[in-house]
Write a protein that holds these residues in place. Structure first.
Motif, short mmCIF file in Angstrom:
data_model
loop_
_atom_site.label_atom_id
_atom_site.label_comp_id
_atom_site.label_asym_id
_atom_site.label_seq_id
_atom_site.Cartn_x
_atom_site.Cartn_y
_atom_site.Cartn_z
N ILE A 69 46.14 -58.62 -64.04
CA ILE A 69 46.66 -57.55 -63.17
C ILE A 69 45.86 -57.54 -61.85
CG2 ILE A 69 47.00 -55.05 -62.92
CD1 ILE A 69 47.31 -55.03 -66.05
N ARG A 70 44.54 -57.75 -61.96
CA ARG A 70 43.72 -57.71 -60.73
C ARG A 70 43.98 -58.92 -59.84
NH1 ARG A 70 38.91 -54.77 -63.92
NH2 ARG A 70 39.85 -52.71 -63.72
N GLU A 71 44.19 -60.09 -60.45
CA GLU A 71 44.32 -61.30 -59.62
C GLU A 71 45.76 -61.58 -59.21
OE1 GLU A 71 42.30 -64.71 -61.23
OE2 GLU A 71 40.52 -63.53 -61.71
N VAL A 72 46.70 -61.24 -60.09
CA VAL A 72 48.10 -61.59 -59.81
C VAL A 72 48.78 -60.52 -58.94
CG1 VAL A 72 50.39 -61.96 -60.86
CG2 VAL A 72 48.34 -62.93 -61.94
N ALA A 73 48.48 -59.23 -59.24
CA ALA A 73 49.22 -58.16 -58.57
C ALA A 73 49.14 -58.20 -57.04
CB ALA A 73 48.78 -56.80 -59.11
N PRO A 74 48.03 -58.65 -56.44
CA PRO A 74 48.05 -58.75 -54.97
C PRO A 74 49.08 -59.78 -54.47
CG PRO A 74 45.79 -58.78 -55.79
CD PRO A 74 46.69 -58.90 -56.99
N ILE A 75 49.47 -60.72 -55.33
CA ILE A 75 50.46 -61.74 -54.91
C ILE A 75 51.86 -61.32 -55.36
CG2 ILE A 75 51.04 -64.21 -55.00
CD1 ILE A 75 48.12 -64.61 -56.10
N PHE A 76 51.99 -61.00 -56.64
CA PHE A 76 53.27 -60.54 -57.20
C PHE A 76 52.98 -59.16 -57.80
CE2 PHE A 76 53.33 -65.23 -58.01
CZ PHE A 76 54.24 -65.54 -57.01
#
Ligand code: SF4
Length: 391
Positions: A69-76
């Motif tokens: 959630i921390r790494e992916v959410a800024p992209i998707f």
């Protein structure tokens, strides 16, 4: 009945006979919420979960999921409604088909050459800033970046969740294009999820389109009946749909666990408002990539008056490689459905070709011809039946 036919009938899965309410499954953090609040779309909308801390209040997250959630959410971006997160089956762990559709995975960061930000080549077929035309008689209006949830397999995931909004002027420009082009007969109102727009904007778009004499069909694509079905409890919205009937509503249920008391009520409300309902499932690895799951889903949809319309091969959108299946997997599902359910429950299995080349129907080959003109047809349980064309 021959032995292969009876063996095939014995393999029929258990049919779901009763539906669960998401309210009865709600996590501890919402135990004090009344049924009236739960059934309010505004409450559901306001209480959507976006961050790892938000989601962890409702379900136990694995360390990998928190990192994702921390790494992916800024992209998707990530988001899920209280209704949808309540459907997660803890006993299935990380393999729960609901969890897999709403909680980010580190696998979304995998890079693959064939994946694209715009897998259907929509921007290459843009006719205005927010409309795409890939077929002569149809046009799609992209009305919003907003949705009730951010589905992890979404085709338009590189745009969904963007903060800026599509302006009414941009939508008006798309409507002007339709008005000027009388070979456009069929309009898809899409996004994002158009039911995340306010009622006034939805009413304005539908009324404008309804007044164009050459428009035969208005379609509205929404996942709200599945992801935030309470939206269809809004009498003002239902009235707007009714005034502009018939609207063809295409929704997206991918797994039988998604069919709840709330979703069934949403579908019924849409039908009562004069909408014609179809479902567009996406074939997703580990979620619905077997015949029994799709059979159960399609039986449940038909029971609620929503016809299975398409089964889509997962598009080549960035971050979705782990959801992709082979074409053969879908063909096996189609083979499974034939004979087990009526034609009403059999969708078109299609691939929407990358780069905007359009849809191609895929179906298992059933016919072989011999040199003497005899055709051999394979029926649903595998019997080879001879057939001859008229002389
Ligand atoms: S509701 Fe539709 S547009 Fe929105 S994230 Fe899900 S699949 Fe994408």
């Amino acid at each position: 009945m021959d032995s292969r036919e009876s063996a095939a009938l014995e393999r029929r899965p258990q049919v779901m006979t009763s539906l669960e309410s998401s309210y009865n499954r709600r996590p501890q953090c919402w135990q004090n919420i009344s049924k009236t609040e739960w059934d309010s779309w505004q409450w559901q909308w306001r209480h959507r979960l976006f961050t790892a801390d938000d989601i962890a209040r409702a379900i136990d997250l694995a360390p990998d999921e928190i990192q994702a959630i921390r790494e992916v959410a800024p992209i998707f971006s990530a988001a899920v409604s209280p209704h949808y997160v309540s459907l997660i089956r803890r006993e299935l762990g990380l393999n729960c088909p609901i969890r897999m559709q709403c909680i980010p995975s580190l696998r979304e960061l995998e890079q693959h050459r064939e994946l694209s930000k715009d897998p259907l080549g929509e921007y290459r077929h843009a006719v205005t800033s927010c409309s795409f035309r890939r077929y002569p008689d149809r046009m799609l209006i992209y009305t919003t970046h907003e949705c009730a949830m951010r589905c992890r397999h979404c085709t338009r995931r590189s745009r969904v969740g963007l903060k800026e909004q599509i302006s009414n002027e941009a939508i008006a420009d798309a409507i002007r294009h339709i008005r000027k082009n009388d070979n456009i007969r069929d309009v898809l109102i899409s996004g994002g999820d158009p039911l995340s727009l306010d009622n006034r904007t939805i009413g304005w778009i539908l009324t404008e389109l309804r007044q164009i004499p050459h428009i035969d069909v208005i379609r509205l694509c929404t996942r709200m009946p599945c992801t935030l079905p309470q939206r269809l409890n809004d009498p003002e919205l239902l009235d707007i749909l009714k005034q502009n009937a018939p609207i063809y509503v295409n929704t997206q249920f991918n797994h039988p666990f998604e069919m709840t008391v709330e979703s069934a009520a949403a579908l019924e409300n849409l039908r009562m408002a004069g909408c014609i309902l179809g479902n567009q499932s996406v074939l997703l690895r580990g979620i619905n990539d077997d015949g029994c799951t799709i059979e159960m889903l399609n039986r449940a949809l038909l029971r609620e008056g929503c016809r299975p319309y398409y089964l889509f091969l997962c598009d080549v959108a960035q971050g979705t490689h782990h959801f992709r299946t082979s074409i053969q997997c879908g063909l096996n599902i189609m083979q499974h459905l034939r004979g087990r359910v009526s034609g009403l429950a059999i969708p078109h299995f299609v691939i929407d070709l990358p780069d905007g080349y359009g849809k191609v129907d895929l179906c298992p080959s059933k016919v072989t011809a011999t040199p003497d003109g005899t055709m051999h047809l394979c029926n649903w349980f595998g019997a080879d039946v001879e057939y001859r064309d008229p002389e």
